[in-house]
Design an enzyme around this catalytic site. Structure first.
Site, PDB file in Angstrom:
ATOM      1  N   HIS A  98     -10.315  -4.800 -13.179  1.00 18.56           N
ATOM      2  CA  HIS A  98     -10.285  -4.444 -14.583  1.00 18.56           C
ATOM      3  C   HIS A  98      -8.661  -4.239 -15.343  1.00 18.56           C
ATOM      4  O   HIS A  98      -8.649  -3.777 -16.305  1.00 18.56           O
ATOM      5  CB  HIS A  98     -11.111  -3.289 -14.829  1.00 18.56           C
ATOM      6  CG  HIS A  98     -12.496  -3.504 -14.818  1.00 18.56           C
ATOM      7  ND1 HIS A  98     -13.087  -3.806 -16.211  1.00 18.56           N
ATOM      8  CD2 HIS A  98     -13.253  -3.629 -13.880  1.00 18.56           C
ATOM      9  CE1 HIS A  98     -14.463  -4.235 -15.809  1.00 18.56           C
ATOM     10  NE2 HIS A  98     -14.616  -3.790 -14.611  1.00 18.56           N
TER      11      HIS A  98
ATOM     12  N   LYS B 209     -10.525   2.223 -30.373  1.00 18.47           N
ATOM     13  CA  LYS B 209     -10.383   2.062 -28.632  1.00 18.47           C
ATOM     14  C   LYS B 209      -9.658   3.113 -28.250  1.00 18.47           C
ATOM     15  O   LYS B 209      -8.945   3.915 -28.857  1.00 18.47           O
ATOM     16  CB  LYS B 209      -9.755   0.796 -28.436  1.00 18.47           C
ATOM     17  CG  LYS B 209      -8.440   0.332 -29.131  1.00 18.47           C
ATOM     18  CD  LYS B 209      -8.087  -1.049 -28.662  1.00 18.47           C
ATOM     19  CE  LYS B 209      -8.727  -2.221 -29.519  1.00 18.47           C
ATOM     20  NZ  LYS B 209      -9.568  -3.099 -28.421  1.00 18.47           N
ATOM     21  N   ARG B 210      -9.672   3.230 -26.734  1.00 16.20           N
ATOM     22  CA  ARG B 210      -8.960   4.153 -26.184  1.00 16.20           C
ATOM     23  C   ARG B 210      -7.567   4.180 -26.605  1.00 16.20           C
ATOM     24  O   ARG B 210      -6.995   3.253 -26.809  1.00 16.20           O
ATOM     25  CB  ARG B 210      -9.035   3.870 -24.612  1.00 16.20           C
ATOM     26  CG  ARG B 210      -8.514   4.861 -23.859  1.00 16.20           C
ATOM     27  CD  ARG B 210      -8.828   4.784 -22.294  1.00 16.20           C
ATOM     28  NE  ARG B 210      -8.626   3.481 -21.594  1.00 16.20           N
ATOM     29  CZ  ARG B 210      -7.497   2.654 -21.081  1.00 16.20           C
ATOM     30  NH1 ARG B 210      -6.657   3.570 -21.120  1.00 16.20           N
ATOM     31  NH2 ARG B 210      -7.481   1.515 -20.994  1.00 16.20           N
TER      32      ARG B 210
ATOM     33  N   LYS C  68      -1.925  -0.643 -26.355  1.00 17.96           N
ATOM     34  CA  LYS C  68      -3.174  -0.989 -27.174  1.00 17.96           C
ATOM     35  C   LYS C  68      -2.425  -0.873 -28.693  1.00 17.96           C
ATOM     36  O   LYS C  68      -3.153  -1.405 -29.803  1.00 17.96           O
ATOM     37  CB  LYS C  68      -4.373  -0.283 -27.315  1.00 17.96           C
ATOM     38  CG  LYS C  68      -5.128  -0.475 -25.918  1.00 17.96           C
ATOM     39  CD  LYS C  68      -6.467   0.550 -25.822  1.00 17.96           C
ATOM     40  CE  LYS C  68      -7.029   0.256 -24.462  1.00 17.96           C
ATOM     41  NZ  LYS C  68      -7.626  -0.970 -24.215  1.00 17.96           N
TER      42      LYS C  68
ATOM     43  N   THR D  34     -13.812  -5.684 -24.988  1.00 16.66           N
ATOM     44  CA  THR D  34     -15.046  -6.181 -25.373  1.00 16.66           C
ATOM     45  C   THR D  34     -15.425  -5.896 -26.748  1.00 16.66           C
ATOM     46  O   THR D  34     -16.197  -6.285 -27.400  1.00 16.66           O
ATOM     47  CB  THR D  34     -16.027  -5.657 -24.476  1.00 16.66           C
ATOM     48  OG1 THR D  34     -15.973  -4.194 -24.328  1.00 16.66           O
ATOM     49  CG2 THR D  34     -16.050  -6.061 -23.255  1.00 16.66           C
TER      50      THR D  34
ATOM     51  N   LYS E 248     -17.594  -7.580 -29.942  1.00 17.56           N
ATOM     52  CA  LYS E 248     -18.840  -6.728 -30.885  1.00 17.56           C
ATOM     53  C   LYS E 248     -18.545  -6.878 -32.439  1.00 17.56           C
ATOM     54  O   LYS E 248     -19.359  -7.074 -33.316  1.00 17.56           O
ATOM     55  CB  LYS E 248     -18.846  -5.284 -30.598  1.00 17.56           C
ATOM     56  CG  LYS E 248     -19.105  -4.913 -28.975  1.00 17.56           C
ATOM     57  CD  LYS E 248     -18.712  -3.429 -28.441  1.00 17.56           C
ATOM     58  CE  LYS E 248     -18.858  -3.266 -26.928  1.00 17.56           C
ATOM     59  NZ  LYS E 248     -18.040  -2.143 -26.496  1.00 17.56           N
TER      60      LYS E 248
END
Length: 783
Positions: A416, A617-618, A623, A728, A732
């Protein structure tokens, strides 16, 4: 699922055998009439003995008519919850309703288990430290096509189903994409009628509950079990001893040297089962979670001697193993607890898997891999490979070569991450103390690997031996868990095409070269791609029923719910003004629903007429939430500098952030503070009040995502290219009619291939561009 059934009606001495078959739609069977359950015993009436009466009583499924549903709910109100009609609130209604639905799942769960035992197919076991399930009541009702009936049944009892949904607490069993992937796999396995179980840990506390105080993140314990969990079945009959510490004793048996691990500390693993229903099928699989319990509940002698704390010390130490998801591993005690957690659930799981395998007399170790497949979700359960090797060699006396052949053909591994520092490594000294026999076996397998590497590359190729070794040399020697997986597992997969290419060309480059030179025909495709996915049952049907109904109405069928490729049929309606208007109405409705939640969560008022721009998101530097909030500052200053008459041309935009920062990740926490500080300025400036809003949504979770994602119009997927393994949330958002602003990273690349780059807002450098830039800036300014 097909299963034999006997007609128990009437007094015929030789009743005709019938088969209960899965119809084109299980939902056709959800009638008011009584349905008979299958009988797997194969015994005729008159030979069943004491179980005959039980079969007669248990021979039919619970009725699906309104009265049966209502009767079952109120029975749980009185007989399970011990409440009356006078103290029955929404929370009590949730528990009674959930228990009534669990009863129905247990019927098909038991029948599924019996069917699988009888048919003896190959089973897949999914080992994951996380299962981010989300709320379960709505998902179960929809998968069994009972939502409408329960809605009417509860309405007649005086309750609203949507209010009952809100009473459910998200299970604190996961953190991010890794846990959601595991949950989606469970749903898909059940829906596809594949015999698959999930295994993990039943944490008392989730990662943490996030609160925002003065703009800063505060971590509050997430005791999600404070009111119990109506979906789980406590299995007091399934207790597995798990050992730690101790020493290894050598002895000889029939001329063969063997080892016996004498653990000095024993913890009991107690099973808790959760039924996982498939969509439109009788098939109901299982998620088995392990809770750590002491081998001795209470030390009475310590208590009698006045050592009151010592009397319960062993209990507290044991229970700490399953207390918290991801305990802080900065200290040595934290590292030890993390390793304990991972071995604890792997050891209990493999004991369970081997026990189930040996129940069949036709099974032998030579066909273990034909009946058992074990998937490792990241490196957290990597120790399972060595534990199975220990079980086979030490407990069942298999020759080493045969045992290695079994485990190589049994395990597969999902990676991952592309970050080398994110691959788990454990201090050799810690493993020597905690799992001495396992370290012996790791060194043994590593020795054979090193001999093979030297044979392929020569004895002087120190780069390859160092790169492929299970042991990282240095001041503190470490065990590389990813290298164990790469060597032992028969398949290793990345989670997006780009991610897999990076693994092959960078992170696992040396292992790929070794596999190819060792035996290309056998190992050439060992590292492969399996792109992450998400289930449309959760992220479209549950999350966005309005859109689901529109799609069903437009296409004239609902087959896309189990075969998402059929959603392409919507393309022919893309230019239909009627369809466009209905789609816009659905989006507007979902935005209104989110506006109500935003007010509740943050106290901030947002107009549903604004463009909803979302980044959830985290919180992590790669990110790039920091880049997004800097853009917000730019946009704010840009609007401020405009003449009032020009502001009418600006599209009003609400920019919404959400996500948790790891407790020890200071930079991520500072980003949250910055977002809230910018929001404080922007939201209180009357000049931009109608044109720009900034909101940080606290405690982002699966249930809040189910409100946020359908309302979003623009989704930010802006990680630095080459850093996001897959992602992911991009899927969505896209499923719910949201446009993506993003980089060519992770699964964005494949989404662009499917929908066309012209339907995304792509920016930024490619992986190659980023690599060239990094190499350039690392060079000295003047050659």
């Amino acid at each position: 699922m097909q299963a034999e059934s006997e007609d128990m009606k009437g007094g015929s001495p030789a009743p005709e055998e019938r088969k209960l078959k899965r119809r084109d739609s299980k939902f056709e069977l959800q009638k008011d009439s009584i349905m008979e359950r299958p009988n797997f015993s194969g015994e005729k009436k008159g030979k069943v003995g004491k179980s005959e009466k039980m079969w007669e009583i248990m021979g039919s499924y619970l009725g699906s008519d309104l009265h049966s549903i209502q009767r079952q709910i109120v029975n749980h109100v009185e007989y399970t919850l011990a409440r009356t009609r006078f103290n029955f609130d929404n929370n009590g209604c949730y528990y009674a309703t959930s228990l009534s639905m669990r009863d129905r799942l247990l019927e098909s769960w038991n029948d599924t288990n019996q069917h699988m035992y009888k048919e003896d197919p190959k089973r897949v076991y999914y080992l994951s430290l996380e299962f981010l399930l989300g709320r379960m009541l709505q998902n179960a009702l929809i998968n069994c096509d009972l939502e409408d009936k329960y809605r009417v049944a509860l309405k007649e009892l005086g309750y609203k189903l949507e209010d009952v949904y809100e009473e459910e607490v998200d299970p604190g069993l996961g953190n991010g994409g890794l846990g959601r992937l595991a949950a989606c796999f469970l749903d898909s396995l059940a829906t596809l009628e594949l015999p698959g179980w999930g295994y993990g840990i039943r944490y008392n506390y989730g990662i943490f509950k996030q609160e925002i105080h003065d703009g800063y993140q505060s971590e509050i314990p997430d005791y999600w079990l404070s009111r119990g969990n109506p979906w789980e079945i406590e299995r007091n009959d399934i207790l597995v001893p798990v050992h730690f510490y101790g020493r290894v004793e050598k002895y000889h048996e029939n001329g063969v040297e063997r080892s016996r691990w004498l653990g000095s500390e024993t913890v009991m693993a107690q099973a808790y089962d959760t039924p996982i229903p498939g969509y439109n099928t009788f098939n109901t699989n299982n998620l088995r979670l392990w809770r750590a319990c002491p081998s001795a509940e209470f030390d009475f002698s310590s208590f009698n001697s006045g050592d009151y704390f010592g009397a319960v010390k062993a209990k507290q130490k044991a229970e700490s193993i399953s207390s918290v998801l991801y305990p802080n591993d900065v200290s040595m005690e934290g590292k030890e607890l993390r390793l304990k957690q991972e071995y604890f659930f792997c050891a209990a799981t493999l004991n369970d898997v081997v026990r189930r395998f040996l129940k069949k007399r036709s099974h032998s170790w030579s066909n273990f891999a034909e009946k058992v497949a074990i998937q490792l979700n990241d490196t957290h359960p990597a120790i399972a490979t060595i534990e199975l090797l220990r079980i086979l060699i030490d407990d069942h006396k298999l020759p080493f070569d045969q045992a290695m052949d079994v485990i190589r053909n049994t395990f597969a591994y999902t990676n991952h991450t592309v970050l080398p520092e994110a691959l788990e490594k454990w201090d050799v000294a810690l493993m020597q103390r905690l799992l001495p026999r396992h370290l012996e076996l790791i060194y043994l397998v590593n020795h054979l690997l090193m001999e093979s590497v030297r044979k392929v590359y020569g004895r002087d190729n120190f780069h390859m031996t160092s790169s492929l070794s299970f042991i990282e040399e240095g001041d503190t020697k470490k065990v590389r868990m990813a290298n164990i997986c790469l060597n032992i597992c028969h398949k290793v997969n990345g989670v997006a095409a780009l991610h897999t290419e990076i693994l092959k060309k960078s992170l696992f480059k040396d292992y790929l070269d070794y596999f190819n030179k060792l035996d290309y025909q056998k190992y050439g495709n060992k590292i492969m791609n399996v792109t992450n996915g998400v289930t449309p049952r959760r992220w479209m049907v549950c999350t966005n029923p309005e859109m689901t109904n529109l799609i069903n109405e437009t296409l004239g069928h609902s087959e896309w719910i189990v075969d998402l490729s059929k959603i392409r049929d919507l393309e022919k309606f893309a230019d239909d003004p009627n369809m466009q208007n209905k789609w816009a109405e659905v989006k507007k409705e979902k935005k209104k629903q989110l506006v109500i939640k935003l007010k509740k969560w943050t106290g901030i008022d947002i107009s549903p007429d604004m463009l909803f721009d979302v980044l959830v998101k985290r919180i992590h530097e790669y990110k790039r939430q920091l880049m997004d909030i800097l853009y917000v500052v730019h946009r704010y200053l840009w609007i401020k500098e405009m003449k009032p008459e020009d502001r009418g041309n600006v599209v009003p935009r609400a920019i919404l952030f959400g996500g948790k920062a790891a407790p020890g990740y200071d930079n991520a926490k500072k980003i949250i503070k910055l977002v809230n500080a910018v929001g404080q300025t922007v939201n209180n400036d009357k000049d931009v009040d109608s044109l720009l809003k900034v909101v940080f949504m606290p405690n982002y979770s699966v249930s809040s995502a189910q409100v946020i994602i359908p309302a979003a119009e623009v989704s930010q997927q802006i990680s630095t290219a080459g850093m996001e393994a897959s992602g992911t949330s991009n899927m969505k958002f896209a499923m719910n009619g949201c446009l993506i602003i993003g980089t060519m990273d992770g699964a964005n690349v494949e989404i662009a291939e499917e929908i066309g780059k012209e339907n995304m807002f792509i920016f930024g450098g490619s992986v190659e561009d980023i690599g060239n830039y990094r190499r350039r800036v690392s060079l000295p300014l003047h050659p």
